[in-house]
Design a protein around this motif. Structure first.
Motif, PDB file in Angstrom:
ATOM      1  N   ASN A  40      24.052 -97.225   1.847  1.00 36.83           N
ATOM      2  CA  ASN A  40      22.954 -96.465   1.132  1.00 36.83           C
ATOM      3  C   ASN A  40      23.305 -95.046   1.303  1.00 36.83           C
ATOM      4  O   ASN A  40      23.084 -94.353   0.144  1.00 36.83           O
ATOM      5  CB  ASN A  40      21.762 -97.029   1.467  1.00 36.83           C
ATOM      6  CG  ASN A  40      21.764 -96.736   3.161  1.00 36.83           C
ATOM      7  OD1 ASN A  40      22.694 -96.337   3.817  1.00 36.83           O
ATOM      8  ND2 ASN A  40      20.440 -96.809   3.605  1.00 36.83           N
ATOM      9  N   TRP A  44      23.624 -92.549  -2.328  1.00 35.53           N
ATOM     10  CA  TRP A  44      22.705 -91.388  -2.768  1.00 35.53           C
ATOM     11  C   TRP A  44      23.560 -90.050  -2.546  1.00 35.53           C
ATOM     12  O   TRP A  44      22.927 -89.219  -3.108  1.00 35.53           O
ATOM     13  CB  TRP A  44      21.462 -91.539  -1.532  1.00 35.53           C
ATOM     14  CG  TRP A  44      20.433 -92.221  -2.008  1.00 35.53           C
ATOM     15  CD1 TRP A  44      20.338 -93.745  -1.686  1.00 35.53           C
ATOM     16  CD2 TRP A  44      19.419 -92.176  -3.149  1.00 35.53           C
ATOM     17  NE1 TRP A  44      19.372 -94.222  -2.411  1.00 35.53           N
ATOM     18  CE2 TRP A  44      18.803 -93.389  -3.236  1.00 35.53           C
ATOM     19  CE3 TRP A  44      19.251 -91.097  -4.030  1.00 35.53           C
ATOM     20  CZ2 TRP A  44      17.890 -93.620  -4.393  1.00 35.53           C
ATOM     21  CZ3 TRP A  44      18.238 -91.139  -4.855  1.00 35.53           C
ATOM     22  CH2 TRP A  44      17.557 -92.523  -5.206  1.00 35.53           C
ATOM     23  N   VAL A  47      24.500 -89.842  -5.778  1.00 37.39           N
ATOM     24  CA  VAL A  47      23.782 -89.556  -6.907  1.00 37.39           C
ATOM     25  C   VAL A  47      23.251 -88.024  -6.719  1.00 37.39           C
ATOM     26  O   VAL A  47      22.837 -87.604  -7.919  1.00 37.39           O
ATOM     27  CB  VAL A  47      22.177 -90.536  -6.410  1.00 37.39           C
ATOM     28  CG1 VAL A  47      20.973 -89.984  -7.001  1.00 37.39           C
ATOM     29  CG2 VAL A  47      22.610 -92.040  -6.513  1.00 37.39           C
ATOM     30  N   ALA A 113      15.438 -85.418  -3.830  1.00 37.93           N
ATOM     31  CA  ALA A 113      16.066 -87.013  -4.220  1.00 37.93           C
ATOM     32  C   ALA A 113      15.249 -87.895  -3.165  1.00 37.93           C
ATOM     33  O   ALA A 113      14.853 -89.207  -3.482  1.00 37.93           O
ATOM     34  CB  ALA A 113      17.202 -87.322  -4.546  1.00 37.93           C
ATOM     35  N   GLY A 114      15.308 -87.483  -1.819  1.00 40.21           N
ATOM     36  CA  GLY A 114      15.028 -88.213  -0.819  1.00 40.21           C
ATOM     37  C   GLY A 114      13.199 -88.527  -0.770  1.00 40.21           C
ATOM     38  O   GLY A 114      12.992 -89.577  -0.156  1.00 40.21           O
ATOM     39  N   SER A 119      14.136 -94.597  -1.711  1.00 38.52           N
ATOM     40  CA  SER A 119      15.429 -93.649  -1.793  1.00 38.52           C
ATOM     41  C   SER A 119      15.854 -93.628  -0.379  1.00 38.52           C
ATOM     42  O   SER A 119      15.388 -94.214   0.655  1.00 38.52           O
ATOM     43  CB  SER A 119      15.228 -92.452  -2.577  1.00 38.52           C
ATOM     44  OG  SER A 119      14.412 -91.689  -1.827  1.00 38.52           O
ATOM     45  N   THR A 121      17.723 -90.394   2.153  1.00 37.74           N
ATOM     46  CA  THR A 121      18.054 -88.889   2.514  1.00 37.74           C
ATOM     47  C   THR A 121      18.938 -88.614   3.369  1.00 37.74           C
ATOM     48  O   THR A 121      18.881 -88.596   4.635  1.00 37.74           O
ATOM     49  CB  THR A 121      16.586 -88.333   3.002  1.00 37.74           C
ATOM     50  OG1 THR A 121      15.192 -88.917   2.261  1.00 37.74           O
ATOM     51  CG2 THR A 121      16.547 -86.764   2.747  1.00 37.74           C
TER      52      THR A 121
END
Length: 254
Positions: A40, A44, A47, A113-114, A119, A121
């Protein structure tokens, strides 16, 4: 929020696990983590790079004299960091601007984004912020020795101290503080991001437990979320401005 909240209603109490949102988990296969496991965190990080491309590259690809909304955002971020670098490093900072701007945008986008529900971080992990801080530390040290040679060591020598003995003590203190920089640089960012997200998850766990009174923690979460958004931006600024200050030490031995 920022990873979701886990609630236990079986006993009628609150079952909050605020640190679970920071667990690095594989996206595919079993739970084991290897050198090339896609997690994950990997997702991210990718992302964040994609968001940076969408925010900066696309709006400015066909830039116009009268900027649109997204072009104005991209140009404002660019000029904000450019002015910061110019104010601190002066003319010497131009060659380092691309790297400093990249660091700022990466941290800013990863932090913001976190805050998206469910989501992850990356900047809440010392493994990520530690690498960023070590890159800054090693780069600054190499630049200092390349620019000044062994005279770079004078950065730690406090010549204004009245006695040689005191200068030696201060030299040791300054040397230790210099090598502690990567730790403080990285822990400050990771700690702030982790603490705020954990608080959000704790408040989220109160919502189902309080029933109709759950509106109170929801209201608190709204305020904390706004504060976390501010913290996400401020921490990106602090990490970047400290990078500029450390570079200034290497360039000018202040």
């Amino acid at each position: 929020m920022a990873g979701g909240a886990e609630h236990g209603a079986s006993s009628g109490g609150i079952n909050a696990h605020p640190m679970d949102q920071f667990i690095v988990k594989p996206l595919f296969g079993d739970e084991s983590l290897g050198l090339f496991t896609v997690t994950n965190q990997t997702l991210w990080l990718a992302v964040g790079v994609l968001f940076a491309f969408l925010l900066l590259a696309l709006p400015t690809r066909n830039a116009t004299l009268v900027p649109g909304r997204m072009q104005s955002v991209a140009e404002s971020l660019y000029m904000f960091v450019r002015k910061m670098v110019a104010d601190i490093l002066g003319e010497d900072g131009a060659k380092f601007f691309p790297y400093i701007f990249t660091v700022f945008m990466f941290i800013l986008i990863a932090n913001v984004a976190g805050l998206i529900p469910a989501s992850f971080t990356p900047t809440a992990h010392i493994a990520v912020t530690g690498v960023l801080a070590l890159i800054v530390f090693i780069s600054v040290t190499v630049i200092g020795f390349m620019r000044h040679g062994l005279h770079f060591i004078s950065l730690f020598w406090v010549s204004s101290a009245p006695t040689v003995a005191l200068r030696c003590v201060l030299f040791l203190i300054e040397l230790i503080s210099y090598f502690v920089r990567p730790l403080s640089h990285s822990v400050r960012l990771a700690g702030n991001m982790m603490a705020g997200h954990a608080v959000l998850k704790v408040f989220a766990a109160f919502v189902p437990a309080l029933g109709i009174l759950g509106v109170v923690p929801i209201a608190a979460m709204t305020g904390i979320f706004a504060l976390e958004l501010l913290v996400a931006c401020v921490q990106a600024y602090i990490f970047t401005i400290l990078t500029c200050v450390y570079l200034k030490d290497a360039l000018h031995l202040h």
